[in-house]
Structures are given as C-alpha cells and as structure tokens.
Design a protein around this motif. Structure first.
Motif, PDB file in Angstrom:
ATOM      1  N   LEU A 471      18.029  32.549  42.401  1.00 30.90           N
ATOM      2  CA  LEU A 471      17.148  33.182  43.750  1.00 30.90           C
ATOM      3  C   LEU A 471      16.102  33.307  42.873  1.00 30.90           C
ATOM      4  O   LEU A 471      14.894  33.511  43.757  1.00 30.90           O
ATOM      5  N   GLY A 472      16.279  33.230  42.145  1.00 31.05           N
ATOM      6  CA  GLY A 472      14.693  34.097  40.900  1.00 31.05           C
ATOM      7  C   GLY A 472      13.918  32.705  40.955  1.00 31.05           C
ATOM      8  O   GLY A 472      12.472  32.786  40.856  1.00 31.05           O
ATOM      9  N   GLY A 473      14.046  31.735  41.029  1.00 31.73           N
ATOM     10  CA  GLY A 473      13.355  30.068  41.228  1.00 31.73           C
ATOM     11  C   GLY A 473      12.364  30.286  42.536  1.00 31.73           C
ATOM     12  O   GLY A 473      11.305  30.241  42.164  1.00 31.73           O
ATOM     13  N   TRP A 474      13.618  30.336  43.352  1.00 26.15           N
ATOM     14  CA  TRP A 474      12.538  30.752  44.430  1.00 26.15           C
ATOM     15  C   TRP A 474      11.386  31.862  45.123  1.00 26.15           C
ATOM     16  O   TRP A 474       9.892  31.713  45.472  1.00 26.15           O
ATOM     17  N   LEU A 475      11.775  32.247  44.290  1.00 29.08           N
ATOM     18  CA  LEU A 475      11.092  34.252  43.865  1.00 29.08           C
ATOM     19  C   LEU A 475       9.458  33.125  43.241  1.00 29.08           C
ATOM     20  O   LEU A 475       8.339  33.736  43.928  1.00 29.08           O
ATOM     21  N   ALA A 476       9.956  32.634  42.019  1.00 33.05           N
ATOM     22  CA  ALA A 476       8.682  32.752  41.314  1.00 33.05           C
ATOM     23  C   ALA A 476       7.515  31.597  42.277  1.00 33.05           C
ATOM     24  O   ALA A 476       6.791  31.237  41.500  1.00 33.05           O
ATOM     25  N   VAL A 477       8.239  30.709  42.428  1.00 31.70           N
ATOM     26  CA  VAL A 477       7.480  29.367  43.470  1.00 31.70           C
ATOM     27  C   VAL A 477       6.718  30.294  44.821  1.00 31.70           C
ATOM     28  O   VAL A 477       5.316  29.979  44.907  1.00 31.70           O
ATOM     29  N   MET A 481       2.322  30.840  46.017  1.00 33.14           N
ATOM     30  CA  MET A 481       2.137  30.081  46.699  1.00 33.14           C
ATOM     31  C   MET A 481       1.547  31.115  47.372  1.00 33.14           C
ATOM     32  O   MET A 481       0.072  31.511  48.479  1.00 33.14           O
ATOM     33  N   ALA A 482       2.341  32.414  47.810  1.00 32.19           N
ATOM     34  CA  ALA A 482       1.246  33.418  48.437  1.00 32.19           C
ATOM     35  C   ALA A 482       0.690  34.120  48.118  1.00 32.19           C
ATOM     36  O   ALA A 482      -0.578  34.481  48.517  1.00 32.19           O
ATOM     37  N   ARG A 483      -0.143  33.607  46.568  1.00 34.27           N
ATOM     38  CA  ARG A 483      -1.587  34.196  45.496  1.00 34.27           C
ATOM     39  C   ARG A 483      -2.975  33.646  46.620  1.00 34.27           C
ATOM     40  O   ARG A 483      -3.768  34.222  46.999  1.00 34.27           O
ATOM     41  N   TYR A 484      -2.640  32.206  47.042  1.00 33.17           N
ATOM     42  CA  TYR A 484      -3.363  31.889  47.615  1.00 33.17           C
ATOM     43  C   TYR A 484      -3.123  31.969  49.112  1.00 33.17           C
ATOM     44  O   TYR A 484      -4.014  30.632  49.589  1.00 33.17           O
ATOM     45  N   MET A 485      -2.347  32.411  49.839  1.00 35.60           N
ATOM     46  CA  MET A 485      -2.676  32.356  51.413  1.00 35.60           C
ATOM     47  C   MET A 485      -3.059  33.440  51.237  1.00 35.60           C
ATOM     48  O   MET A 485      -3.269  34.318  51.320  1.00 35.60           O
ATOM     49  N   PRO A 486      -4.309  32.690  52.942  1.00 30.49           N
ATOM     50  CA  PRO A 486      -4.871  34.244  53.316  1.00 30.49           C
ATOM     51  C   PRO A 486      -4.250  35.304  54.534  1.00 30.49           C
ATOM     52  O   PRO A 486      -2.577  34.644  54.650  1.00 30.49           O
ATOM     53  N   GLY A 487      -4.598  36.541  54.515  1.00 33.74           N
ATOM     54  CA  GLY A 487      -4.002  37.470  55.033  1.00 33.74           C
ATOM     55  C   GLY A 487      -4.202  38.679  54.353  1.00 33.74           C
ATOM     56  O   GLY A 487      -5.281  38.677  54.102  1.00 33.74           O
ATOM     57  N   PRO A 488      -3.632  39.567  54.381  1.00 31.61           N
ATOM     58  CA  PRO A 488      -3.951  41.147  54.267  1.00 31.61           C
ATOM     59  C   PRO A 488      -4.379  41.355  52.803  1.00 31.61           C
ATOM     60  O   PRO A 488      -3.045  40.690  52.654  1.00 31.61           O
ATOM     61  N   CYS A 489      -4.399  41.898  52.352  1.00 33.85           N
ATOM     62  CA  CYS A 489      -4.976  42.214  50.968  1.00 33.85           C
ATOM     63  C   CYS A 489      -4.571  44.239  50.327  1.00 33.85           C
ATOM     64  O   CYS A 489      -5.297  44.280  49.673  1.00 33.85           O
ATOM     65  N   TYR A 490      -2.849  43.871  51.331  1.00 37.52           N
ATOM     66  CA  TYR A 490      -2.586  44.526  50.726  1.00 37.52           C
ATOM     67  C   TYR A 490      -2.430  44.630  48.866  1.00 37.52           C
ATOM     68  O   TYR A 490      -2.479  43.291  48.128  1.00 37.52           O
ATOM     69  N   ALA A 491      -1.789  45.829  47.912  1.00 36.87           N
ATOM     70  CA  ALA A 491      -1.611  45.387  46.569  1.00 36.87           C
ATOM     71  C   ALA A 491      -0.323  44.957  46.017  1.00 36.87           C
ATOM     72  O   ALA A 491       1.017  44.176  47.155  1.00 36.87           O
ATOM     73  N   HIS A 506       4.872  23.321  37.632  1.00 32.56           N
ATOM     74  CA  HIS A 506       3.902  23.589  37.906  1.00 32.56           C
ATOM     75  C   HIS A 506       2.510  21.572  37.703  1.00 32.56           C
ATOM     76  O   HIS A 506       2.446  22.335  39.133  1.00 32.56           O
ATOM     77  N   PRO A 507       2.686  20.888  37.472  1.00 32.68           N
ATOM     78  CA  PRO A 507       2.278  20.211  38.387  1.00 32.68           C
ATOM     79  C   PRO A 507       2.759  19.051  39.218  1.00 32.68           C
ATOM     80  O   PRO A 507       2.032  18.794  40.235  1.00 32.68           O
ATOM     81  N   TYR A 508       4.352  19.216  39.410  1.00 31.48           N
ATOM     82  CA  TYR A 508       5.048  19.515  40.628  1.00 31.48           C
ATOM     83  C   TYR A 508       4.692  20.179  41.854  1.00 31.48           C
ATOM     84  O   TYR A 508       4.527  19.404  42.979  1.00 31.48           O
ATOM     85  N   LEU A 509       4.381  22.001  41.647  1.00 26.96           N
ATOM     86  CA  LEU A 509       4.165  22.259  43.087  1.00 26.96           C
ATOM     87  C   LEU A 509       2.645  22.455  42.579  1.00 26.96           C
ATOM     88  O   LEU A 509       2.426  23.901  43.634  1.00 26.96           O
ATOM     89  N   SER A 510       2.077  22.053  42.027  1.00 29.97           N
ATOM     90  CA  SER A 510       0.222  22.207  41.964  1.00 29.97           C
ATOM     91  C   SER A 510      -0.393  22.273  43.358  1.00 29.97           C
ATOM     92  O   SER A 510      -1.700  22.448  43.909  1.00 29.97           O
ATOM     93  N   HIS A 511       0.276  20.806  43.971  1.00 35.71           N
ATOM     94  CA  HIS A 511      -0.853  20.701  45.065  1.00 35.71           C
ATOM     95  C   HIS A 511      -0.416  21.161  46.879  1.00 35.71           C
ATOM     96  O   HIS A 511      -1.375  20.673  47.284  1.00 35.71           O
ATOM     97  N   PRO A 512       0.537  21.456  46.679  1.00 37.81           N
ATOM     98  CA  PRO A 512       0.781  22.076  48.192  1.00 37.81           C
ATOM     99  C   PRO A 512      -0.013  22.641  48.626  1.00 37.81           C
ATOM    100  O   PRO A 512      -0.490  23.596  48.177  1.00 37.81           O
TER     101      PRO A 512
END
Length: 882
Positions: A471-477, A481-491, A506-512
């Motif tokens: 479950l922590g792995g899902w959170l890490a990824v 991904m959320a860091r680069y999603m447009p949307g609310p500027c919440y903290a 990182h190399p495997y999940l860097s392009h999607p």
C-alpha cells in the motif's frame, strides 16, 4: 401550454447537420420551455425524454435519433404532422451527410469547441484460442441473443441469457466465446464488467453504470450521482443502438436490474453462481462439469494431444481427479505442458494424494483444490511467496511493478516471478494499460486458495509488513504522479505512512502522463484506499486519497471525490487522526460547495461554517499551510456574503501564513482572493494587477492555476475597457483548459467570453452563452449554470426578447437562491425585473423588491433604472482551484 405568436423555425430551410442542430436549439427557444418542462410535457404525452437527454442532444455535433427528434418536436408544442416534417429532414440529412456536415459552426475566433466523442466500446476480454466443448450451449446462446431461436426478434423485449454454475466450471470462458461470436450482430458496442459476485463486496450497480456511460463516450461530469438517474441515462443512450452487455459473476438480481437496457436492439449475457430466477424472460443455462471425452479434449489441447493419446488411461484418471472442472483441467494441463518429461501417471498419482488429504472440503473445492495445490507446490519458493503476498490485496488488477514492491526486490526480479505465476495458470496477464504497463489479475478461486495458504504459511507480522509495503508503494508512486497533475493549489500535506524504497521505479515510471496514469490506476487506487480504511491504516488512507484530489477535479469525478473523502474522514475521525480529518474535510468543503446541486439551502453559508471549522482544526494543529488554505476558503465565503472587509482580512491572513510557511500555491490563492474582493468593490484596476501572480502561477508549473489567473485578469481588463487584452487572456485560458480536458475552467471562460462579446456587440455572444449553458447543465455545474443563464438572459434582453430573457433569468434566480452568492443573486433579480417591466409590471416589482431586500442586507439599494452594460455586482468566482 401557451403557444408563442411568432412561427416556429422551418426545418425545410436547413442544408446541413450543423444547421439542423441549430434549428433544434431555436425550436427549444421558440417553445419558451426549460429542459425540465420539456421532459414533463414529453412524459405527459407518453414519451420519455429526460432533461439530460435533451441537453446532450442539443450540444452534440451529430444527428440525433429520429424518434428523439419526433419526441422533442412534440414536446416543444408542435403537432404530429410537424414532427414528421422534422424527422423527414433529419432522415434526408442522414442519408447524404458527410464528415463535414457533422461539424458544428465554430464560434468565430474561438478555439473552445471540444470535439464530440462517438465511441464504440469494445470491452470484451480476449477469447480463448483453444476453447473446447459446449457446442450445444454456444448454439443455443447465439440463437437466443440474435433472435433466431424462434424465428423472431423478441419484439419489444431485451433478449437476456444467464449462464450459471459452480466456480471454475467455465461460465466466463463460455460467455466470452459466445460474446465474440455475437460481435458482428452488435456493431454499436460490447460492454463488459466483472461484478465480483463471488467476493464479499460485489461491485455496486451505480459504479457499473458510471463505467458503462463513460465507455459510451460520456464525460464523468455528465453522469448523475443518483443511481436511478444513471440507469435512466444509460437506457436512453442504448435506445435503438445494437449493444451487447456481458455481465460477469453476478451476485444477485438486485445488482443487475438497474443495468439492464430497455431496448430490444440490445442483448444481455450474464454469468452467475446462482440461477437468477428473479429476472423475468431470461434464457437460463446451467453448466455442469465436462464429460470425460470433452475433458480429455481440453487436457489434450493444453498438455499435448500426443501425450494424452499415449497415456489415455492416466489422462482419464487426471480428468476424474479434477472432477471434470475446466479450471482444474487447465491448471493440470499447464503443469504437464511446463514439464515435458513428466509422465501423466506421475501427475495422476500426485492428484490422487492431494484429493485424499482434502476430502473434507465441499464438492466444488474437491474438484479444483488438488490441481491448485499441485501447481502451488511446484513453484519456486520466492514465486510461491509472491502468490501468497499478492493475494492479501483487494485489487481488481495491478501493474508489474507492484509485484516487485510486494517482494521487496527489483523490477526485473518481480516481473520474472509474476510471469512464472502466469505460466502456472495462477495469475492472468491482462495485457498493457494506457500507460504501457503490463497488468495482472487473479481468478477469484485462485485468490481464495492463496489467501488460505497465506494464513497457514505466513506469520501475521509478515502479512502486515507486506500490506504496509504494498500500500505504501501505491502511495509513493501516486505522490510522484500527483505532483505534476494540474488542479487545486492546496498545500501538499502528508502523514507518516511508510513509503518503501523504490529507486528502480524512477526510470520505469518517469514517462507516463500523470493524468493517463491515474486513468489506468483509478479503480486500483480506490480499492487501495478502501482496503487501507478497512485495515485501519488511517495515515495511508488520507495521504493516498489526497493524492487523487487533483485528478478527481480535472476529470470531473466529483462523486468519487466526495465519496472517498467521506469514507476516509470517518476512519480518521475514529482513529483520532486530526490531521487526516482536516485534509479530507478541506477537499469535501470545496467539492460539496461548488458542485452541490441540492435544491435548498445556502451553499456559501455552509461553506463559511465549514471553512471556519477547518481553520480551527488546522490552527489547533499549528499547521500554517493548512491554515492558509482554510483562511482563503473563509475569504471566499465572506466575499459571497458581501462582507468585503472581513474577506480581505482573511485573505491577508492567508497570504501571511503562506509566506511564513513557503506555501507557494497558498500565496497565489490568497492574492487572487484579495483581487476578487477588490473586484467586488468595483476597484477594477486593483483586481487586474495580477501579472506577478500570473508569473508565480507559471513558475509553479500548474496549468490549472495559470488558466485561472488568466481568467480573472481577463475579466478585470474587460471592466477597465481593454477588450483586446481581455480577449487574449481569455483565449489563452481556454486553450489551457481544453488541452487538459478541464471542463469546469472551460465553461467559466465561456461565460466570461460571452460577457465580453456582449459588450463589444459581437454576434457570437449568444452562441457562446448558449454553449456555456448547455455544458453547465450537462456537467451538473450549478454555480456556472446560474451565471451562464443570467448572461444569456441579459443578451436576450439587450436584443429585445423579454420573453426569452425571463425564462433564462427565472431559472438563474432560482439557482442563485440556493448558491448564496448575494451580489450575483441581486444582479440576476435586477435583470429579471427589467425583463418583466415590458410584460408584467407586478412581477417586475416583486423581483425588484426581492433584490432590494437582499441589497439592504448587504448595505446597498438596488437601482430601479435599467442596468448598465456592466453591473458592479457581477462578481467572479472559481471553485476548487482557488
């Protein structure tokens, strides 16, 4: 129904699909009826035409169905003869239409018309190349579902068939095989869903309806929250379309009844462990295990025909020990295929031993468990452990990297062990997703088997460690991904949940693309959050749910957002996790304020009370970024209430908190809130001073915020008379919104453009405002709809059509009564009063009196003179991104 004096539009004058659709929209305006009124008139005449269907029809770029045109024309007040004329024109266009005819007239200089989607869903799983047996069943199902069984086409009834039987007997295999044979007969789409009837929590029918509506081309924002409305919309979209539904692993009649279409042009094929006798008019087939000859053919197709012929007696023993169950036979055959040096007698002896050791199990399990146990024991120890640890997760499917996380190994090692499970028929490869990730899923019986073995062979500590790691792995990824999603500027507020080291990822999940990644993982992420809730992992649950908020916003999945935040909030509250409770409440306040379509109450008043509570919570936690977010919410609520001084104080407080805590998004939100307060007070030059804010928004690399700041700056420049600069900013905002599929921002910019075009006297103002109304209505955007209707009403009034203006303004006023943005409410009432002044003096006085009463509470008085081109009470607002 009052018939207007002016004649209705003449369909004989149209020459293209676009002109026909425009004529339909003019006919609706001629009828002076709202969408809901049209629906009621259609129902009174014995027809069915929900308001959402009408809105969709009038906003599409292709011809509607003939019967829908006839229903619509009659509901508008014309007789059957006129309806026949409209249908004849429609059919003539359909017979000669070209691709170009389906394109609506573009709004001049406006790149804001998003392309319509006309999807033909093809959701069936892959057919099995070595499908064996069931010939009679295949013929029966094919004839029934194509209407050939008795030489008729079921008249007005939807053909339905149910395949029932024990687990592993091959229900899904048969259903998928037949569905592929039926594909030609159902060219408009093949819908498929696994309803998870064998699991403890079957898939809700409401979720299935939403999934199917999206597959048919509807945007998530167009899908109602209510299950009954979803079912009605689904049946409407299937009317006269030839679509096949494959509903796999049905739990009960109640689960599928809302999903069943009402059209004889569709067909439904279901599988279930029960016979579903409560569904009327259904053709039922009860599957049994394979007879010996068919079972031998299946074993030969998997293990090799020569081996089966050479050891026919031993092959027959294997068939007997597997109980003729197709799943068991396939697993046994796969073991033989993977061991070419084995003799069949060796496997028969092993299966015999396993059956005797497990003879206390039920008949169904007796047939399948020996082969599963054998396959399991033949695995490499590390592969075997992966099977056990994967089984404890409640995931519909998962990508290959998840296997590596669960094992705590490299990506290559995790993939190798996952593929070994596929070779052993204990895991199913389901291809690649939209991001190119290889995905896997469990058969339900294999998952149950593996979970039982896990409780016997793994310690509680080991299982708990695997759950935390996975479950922590899902959170890490998701965080990445959320860091680069447009949307609310919440903290970005995180808890102490463990994130495993995943340097290899990182190399495997860097392009999607982040949005596409969330598209691929939405169902899995929701299942992960809910499992974290069940396990009591409150920190992980709120953190992961928070990562999904930007995605929910941009994709318009407001119901999913509200549901998951509500569920996680309850878990955090029960656990005493005040930080998680505050984070979940922050998102809930926004989504339930700006998307709330409840018919009564004051949305902004509720927003104020909840924002004050949220500010108190973050203050108690001494969390300054969270306090800044909550203070901005308070500022918006106070601006809506007309308390500009208090609103400015809260916005200034939010700015100070954001500066102290280096909350960059918070600084933008606070400064924009201050700009809105200036705008509400008529200080347009101050409101337009957003260049520095725009620069900071661009630096933040959040396209939603760039589009939002451009919106407000463009609106303010229009009020300063700089129409050219205003248009440039609004067009740039529109371009960003369309590029990211952000319909909420798109519609708000349409409203601003309609106002700008009205001021400039542009002929496009009406079309732009109508587009905003239609999209607002389709996507359930109550706030936007109230303002779009007000703008359209003002345009009608300026063009000397008071009757049309009254219709739009009455609906706008009714909506503003529930929204609670008082200055907008007063502006709509003032315009309504001037519209009524030309037709109904008492009604004009009533509207003016209501406006004055609200203005008195705001410390002002509504002017009885005709409203100027710009009303100083026209506030501008933006939800979620603020």
């Amino acid at each position: 129904m009052a018939v207007p004096v002016v004649p209705p539009p003449n369909p004989d004058e149209v020459r293209s699909t676009a002109e026909f659709l425009a004529a339909l929209r003019r006919l609706r305006a001629w009828s002076t009826q709202t969408y809901r009124q049209l629906a009621r008139h259609a129902e009174a005449a014995g027809d069915s035409m929900p308001a959402s269907t009408t809105a969709t029809m009038l906003s599409r770029s292709s011809l509607p169905r003939s019967e829908l045109v006839a229903t619509f024309v009659r509901a508008c007040g014309l007789d059957a003869t006129a309806a026949a004329r409209w249908v004849a024109v429609r059919d003539a266009l359909a017979s000669t239409s070209t691709v170009g005819d389906d394109t609506p007239p573009a709004l001049p200089e406006g790149p804001w018309q998003a392309p319509a989607r006309n999807l033909v869903p093809a959701m069936l799983p892959t057919d099995i190349a070595d499908f064996t047996g069931r010939e009679e069943h295949v013929t029966t199902l094919y004839q029934h579902l194509t209407g050939l069984e008795h030489g008729n086409r079921h008249h007005n009834a939807t053909p339905i068939a149910v395949i029932s039987g024990m687990g592993g007997v091959g229900k899904t295999t048969l259903a998928v095989h037949v569905a592929h044979r039926l594909a030609v007969a159902y060219p408009d789409g093949r819908l498929y869903v696994n309803l998870r009837g064998a699991e403890s929590t079957p898939l809700p029918s409401s979720d299935v309806l939403a999934r199917f509506l999206r597959a048919l081309g509807l945007d998530s924002r167009m899908i109602p929250a209510d299950e009954t409305e979803r079912a009605e919309l689904f049946r409407t979209h299937l009317a006269d379309r030839r679509v096949l539904l494959l509903l796999d692993d049905v739990a009960s009649e109640a689960q599928v009844r809302p999903i069943l279409p009402a059209s004889a042009t569709c067909a439904v094929l279901m599988t279930s462990r029960s016979r579903l006798t409560g569904i009327e008019g259904t053709r039922r087939l009860d599957l049994d295990v394979f007879p010996t000859d068919t079972a031998l053919r299946l074993l030969a197709s998997v293990a090799g025909a020569e081996r089966v012929r050479a050891e026919h007696l031993e092959a027959t023993q294997i068939v007997s020990l597997c109980g003729g169950l197709p799943l068991a036979l396939r697993v046994a055959g796969a073991r033989l295929a993977g061991r070419p040096t084995w003799r069949l007698g060796q496997l028969a002896t092993m299966l015999g031993d396993e059956r005797r050791r497990l003879d206390h199990l039920t008949a169904g399990d007796l047939a399948v468990r020996p082969s599963l146990t054998l396959s399991y024991q033949a695995l490499d120890p590390k592969t075997r452990r992966l099977l056990l640890l994967l089984s404890v997760f409640d995931l519909p499917d998962f990508p290959v990297w998840f296997a590596a996380v669960v094992l705590g190994t490299t990506l290559e090692d995790g993939m190798a062990h996952a593929e070994a499970l596929v070779d052993a028929q204990l895991l199913t490869a389901v291809g690649t997703d939209v991001c190119g990730q290889h995905r896997y899923r469990f058969h339900d019986l294999v998952r149950l088997f593996a979970r039982e073995r896990a409780t016997l062979e793994e310690t509680r500590e080991a299982i708990a460690d695997a759950l935390c790691r996975g479950l922590g792995g899902w959170l890490a990824v998701a965080e990445r991904m959320a860091r680069y999603m447009p949307g609310p500027c919440y903290a970005a507020i995180s808890g102490p949940a463990t994130r495993p080291r995943m340097d290899w990822s990182h190399p495997y999940l860097s392009h999607p693309d982040p949005a596409r990644w969330f598209d691929a993982e939405k169902a899995t992420l929701l299942a992960t959050v809910r499992q974290a809730c069940v396990l009591g992992y409150d920190d992980l649950a709120f953190d992961l749910a928070g990562c999904m908020e930007k995605y929910f916003d941009v994709r318009g999945m407001y119901r999913d957002w509200a549901d998951i935040n509500t569920e996680v909030l309850a878990v955090c509250r029960a656990a005493g996790n005040r930080l998680g409770e505050a984070v979940m409440l922050r998102g809930l306040i926004d989504v339930t304020t700006w998307i709330d379509d409840r018919p009564s109450g004051d949305a902004m008043s509720r927003h104020h009370d909840e924002a004050q509570r949220l500010l108190a919570m973050f203050t108690k936690l001494r969390h300054e970024p969270g306090m800044s977010d909550a203070a901005v919410m308070c500022a918006w609520a106070l601006a809506a209430a007309g308390d500009h001084s208090a609103a400015a104080a809260y916005a200034s407080q939010a700015l100070q908190l954001a500066d102290r805590s280096d909350h960059r998004g918070g600084r933008i939100r606070a400064r924009l809130a201050l700009s809105i307060v200036s705008y509400e007070q008529g200080r347009f030059a101050d409101a337009a001073s957003l260049i520095e804010v725009l620069d900071e928004a661009r630096a933040l690399d959040n396209p939603r915020w760039v589009a939002t700041v451009l919106q407000f700056a463009g609106i303010a420049h229009a009020d300063l008379g700089d129409f050219t600069r205003s248009q440039q900013m609004l067009y740039e905002s529109m371009s960003i919104a369309l590029r990211h599929g952000d319909t909420y921002t798109h519609v708000f910019t349409l409203i601003a453009l309609a106002r700008l075009e009205k001021r400039r006297g542009a002929s496009t103002a009406r079309a732009t405002a109508e587009a905003a109304v239609i999209l607002s209505r389709e996507h359930n955007m109550a706030h936007h709809l109230a303002e779009a209707l007000m703008v359209l009403g003002e345009i009608e009034l300026a063009e000397d059509r008071p009757t049309d203006a009254i219709e739009h303004l009455e609906e706008s006023v009714a909506l503003w009564r529930t929204r609670g943005w008082h200055s907008m409410h007063v502006a709509a009432l003032a315009s309504l009063s001037h519209a009524y002044a030309r037709t109904d003096s008492p009604a004009a006085r009533r509207a003016l009196e209501e406006a004055n009463a609200i203005s008195a509470r705001l410390g002002a008085t509504a002017n009885s003179a005709p409203p100027p081109a710009r009303l100083p009470t026209n506030s501008r607002h933006r939800y979620l991104s603020i």
